[in-house]
Structure formats: C-alpha cells, structure tokens
Design an enzyme around this catalytic site. Structure first.
Site, PDB file in Angstrom:
ATOM      1  N   LYS A  96     -11.172   2.223 -18.498  1.00 45.73           N
ATOM      2  CA  LYS A  96      -9.772   2.152 -18.910  1.00 45.73           C
ATOM      3  C   LYS A  96      -9.286   3.505 -19.438  1.00 45.73           C
ATOM      4  CE  LYS A  96      -9.015  -2.122 -17.766  1.00 45.73           C
ATOM      5  NZ  LYS A  96      -8.063  -2.439 -16.663  1.00 45.73           N
ATOM      6  N   GLY A 138      -3.571 -10.681  -8.523  1.00 45.49           N
ATOM      7  CA  GLY A 138      -2.431 -11.469  -9.001  1.00 45.49           C
ATOM      8  C   GLY A 138      -2.653 -12.965  -9.093  1.00 45.49           C
ATOM      9  N   SER A 139      -3.887 -13.422  -8.903  1.00 41.47           N
ATOM     10  CA  SER A 139      -4.063 -14.878  -8.825  1.00 41.47           C
ATOM     11  C   SER A 139      -4.185 -15.554 -10.181  1.00 41.47           C
ATOM     12  CB  SER A 139      -5.295 -15.209  -7.975  1.00 41.47           C
ATOM     13  OG  SER A 139      -6.468 -14.738  -8.605  1.00 41.47           O
ATOM     14  N   TYR A 183     -16.534  -0.716 -19.705  1.00 44.46           N
ATOM     15  CA  TYR A 183     -15.140  -1.154 -19.582  1.00 44.46           C
ATOM     16  C   TYR A 183     -14.187  -0.138 -20.203  1.00 44.46           C
ATOM     17  CZ  TYR A 183     -11.067  -4.251 -19.878  1.00 44.46           C
ATOM     18  OH  TYR A 183      -9.818  -4.800 -19.763  1.00 44.46           O
ATOM     19  N   ASP A 243     -10.282  -6.484  -0.890  1.00 47.24           N
ATOM     20  CA  ASP A 243     -11.259  -5.935  -1.821  1.00 47.24           C
ATOM     21  C   ASP A 243     -10.863  -4.497  -2.144  1.00 47.24           C
ATOM     22  OD1 ASP A 243     -13.385  -4.955  -3.237  1.00 47.24           O
ATOM     23  OD2 ASP A 243     -14.926  -5.767  -1.898  1.00 47.24           O
TER      24      ASP A 243
END
Lengths: 164, 259
Positions: free
Chosen positions: B171, B27-28, B167, B75
């Site tokens: 997903k 969330g950063s 990737y 983590d």
C-alpha cells in the site's frame, strides 16, 4: 427542492467574496441555509445572501471581526435570531491584504516572477485554479457520507506540492 | 468544474459523471461493490473485474437492474489479460474516463512466518495489478486528454501494524506510485489520486476486527469502523469534476487514526 444538505445550516466566514462566496453558493445549491460573517464587505455579503434567498434558502450576513472573539460572540448572538443550529462551519476568511500571487507586486515578493514561473512549470495540471474548485472540495467534506473524513488536509493545488 | 447554482440529479453539486465510463477492479464485494454502485448510481456505465467469486459478481449485476453494470472475470496479475480486457472495454463503450484500482488481498502474518507465496500474492495483486491496469488504460485517457485514476490504498501505508509488513509495503508502494504517475500524466489532463481507508466493515477486515477490535476502536478518533459506502463517496468525489484541480493526493477516510 431537496438536496444532500437539506436542513443543514452553514456558517461560512469570509463568504462574501472569492472562494467563500463560491462555497456559500455551492452549499446553498445542495440545500443548506447559510450565514455569512463578513468584516467590511457588507454589500458583497448582502448580495450573496440575496442570491441564496433567491434559491429558496435562508441566508443572512453578520458583521464580525473573526480575529476578535468578542465580536464573534456578538455575531453568533445575531445569528441565533435567525437560526437555531449550526451544522457546518467553514473557516475561510483570511487576513485582509492577502492577494492572489498574480496580483502581488515586487513589493510583496521580491522573487515574484521567479515564483510564478516555477508554479506554472511545476504544477502538473497547470496554473488554472478557480474558486469553484476549492469550493467543490469543501462541498465533499460537508456531505453526510464524508463523516469518516477527519484530520487530513486535502490539497487542491493541481499537484504542485507533490511535484517539486 | 461545477457551475454555481447548477443542480445535480440528487440535488447536490453537479459531478459531471452521467454518461461517462468507469472500470473498477475487484468490484464483486466489500468496498469494490460499493464503488461500483456509487459510480453507476451517478449515471456512469461501470465495468468491474472479479477473480474468484463469480456468484458475488453476478449478484452485483442482478441486484442493480436499473444501473449500467457489467462484470468481467480478469486476473490483474496477468498483464496480457489486463491489456485484452481494457481494449475490449474501450471497443465496447468508446472511452475510459475513470479507472478505480480497488482489487487487493491481505495475507497477514508475522514476518518469520510469511511464506514466499504470501509475498508474491500480495505484491502481484496489490501493486503489480495497479501497474497493469494503469499502463493499459492511460494511453486511451491520453488520446482524449482527460481521465481520472483512483487507487485504493490503506491506512496501513502510513501507520505500522504487526503482521502487516507485506500488506503495508504494497500500500505504501501505491501511494508512491500515485504521486509519480500524477506528475507524469498531469500535463495530459489525467488526474491520479488515492483513497486510504481505515478499518472498514468488510469481509476482508473481519479477522483483524475480531482479533483486535477494542484496540483498533480505541485508536480511531470517531470511535467506529467505516462503511464501504463512505469509501465509495470519496472515490466518487475524486472521479468527478468536483475534484478537477486535485491530483497526486492520498485522501484518508479513516475516522482519524491515532498512532
């Protein structure tokens, strides 16, 4: 009183009953003015519009057979007497004669009992759909922040389609 | 489910989120930060995880003094650390109502050039991490017979892209995971959905936008990139009571991506 849809004008076909009605009230609650084309449910359409006007929004019913482009044009002319724009079009009206699966008789569906049982047992969230739940999904798609959502079909089916 | 004519604090339909608790992974920055701010802005208490960038994480908290936001370094690849984190959040706030699995990494390269580390990092973070957080949180949701899980997928899950085998596979796994978990926990009134962003203006997508911007835009029907806030809005909907009968869905927010 303002809301995320303040200043927007919505055109909701079949807005006099069921999901369309729930949708009309949800959008009006969020600030939109609402026009409601109806086919033959004049009293229901007028009653929804009255409720919306009670919320401080503009609202008018317009008679139209949406399967006939000529009457849709006429309805839009009538619409233009009250509104100078349309921001949100919800094509909700469905063929007259459609009924909830639970109201169908064997005449409509020879396998009705079987289908109902399958829907009940297969749907992860259970058979509890109400018009407001569909109206709330339409509400999402009407919000300005949903501007990048275009093309997909959003199922409001309790997970039925993915579970078979 | 909303009651008609009942107005929310922002004047919109009532979302039922005020006073509930959410966890957002990663969330950063970028999309994750927008999700944290959107949910906290709806009156939720939000705990978010971060891994590398403590400064950015602290900023999310300090720049939103009026919102209830907590940052915790976790983590997601470490299942024991995730279990301990989820338990600590539960002990502190009492319920886990919403879980947003947003943390993800990208290590694009053509297949022959992909190192083992590029595979491991992407799969461990993007999909194993989702298993870890869901496995730890679902029992708390089950005992309450209520909960909403939202996984952040990608347009890459369905559309092929050069250099994205690792990737897009991770997903695609998220989409399959989402549908299976939705079926598994639906009877306990827990909903599981995914949001599939297209190309969004974030640091993470900067390289691909710099490299192939014109080609990308030409394939987007609406001819622009998305904003983190537009993904956060879709997540907010799936977290809220407005989506009470929506489960197992992959909601694309991509401006209409063409093949």
């Amino acid at each position: 009183m303002s809301g995320p849809l303040s200043g927007k004008v919505a055109f909701i076909s079949g807005g006099s009953r069921g999901i369309g009605r729930a949708n009309a009230l949800t959008l009006a609650g969020a600030g939109a003015d609402v026009a409601i084309p109806y086919y033959n449910s004049h009293e229901e359409a007028e009653s929804v519009c009255e409720e919306i006007r009670g919320m401080g929004r503009k609202s008018m019913p317009v008679q139209a057979d949406i399967s006939n482009s000529k009457t849709v044009d006429e309805a839009l002319e009538e619409f233009e007497t009250e509104f100078d724009r349309v921001d949100l079009v919800v094509s909700n009206a469905a063929l007259r004669g459609l009924k909830p699966a639970t109201d169908m008789t064997l005449k409509h569906f020879p396998n009705r009992e079987h289908l109902l049982e399958e829907y009940k047992t297969r749907t992860p969230l259970g058979p509890t759909l109400v018009p407001e739940q569909v109206a709330d999904a339409i509400y999402l798609l009407c919000l300005p922040e949903s501007a990048m959502i275009t093309g997909p079909t959003l199922f409001v089916d309790g997970g039925y389609a993915i579970s078979g | 489910m909303s009651e008609k004519n009942n107005i929310n604090s922002d004047g919109g339909a009532p979302d039922g989120l005020a006073g509930k608790n959410a966890i957002v992974t990663g969330g950063s920055r970028g999309i994750g930060r927008a999700i944290v701010e959107r949910l906290a802005g709806s009156g939720m208490d939000v705990t978010f995880t971060y891994l590398g960038n403590e400064e950015a994480a602290n900023k999310v908290v300090s720049e939103n003094p009026d919102l209830s936001i907590t940052a915790v370094k976790v983590d997601g690849r470490d299942s024991e650390a995730v279990n301990a984190f989820i338990e600590s959040v539960y002990d502190r706030v009492g319920t886990i109502d919403v879980l947003v699995n947003n943390a993800g990494v990208i290590r694009d390269n053509l297949l022959p050039m992909l190192e083992d580390e590029d595979l491991e990092t992407v799969f461990k973070t993007n999909i194993e991490g989702v298993f870890h957080f869901c496995r730890a949180a679902v029992p708390f949701m089950m005992s309450k017979r209520s909960g909403s899980i939202i996984n952040i997928s990608s347009v890459s899950a369905e559309k092929g892209g050069r250099g994205q085998t690792n990737y897009s596979a991770s997903k695609g796994a998220i989409n399959s995971f989402t549908k299976s978990l939705a079926v598994e926990v639906g009877r306990r009134k827990i909903r599981v959905n995914a949001v599939a962003p297209g190309v969004i203006e974030t640091e993470m997508s900067k390289d691909v936008r710099d490299l192939a911007g014109d080609e990308i835009i030409s394939n987007i029907v609406l001819k622009r990139y998305g904003l983190p806030s537009e993904i956060a809005n879709a997540v907010w909907f799936l977290a809220s009571d407005l989506s009470a009968y929506v489960t197992g869905q992959i909601l694309s927010v991509d401006g209409g991506f063409k093949m």
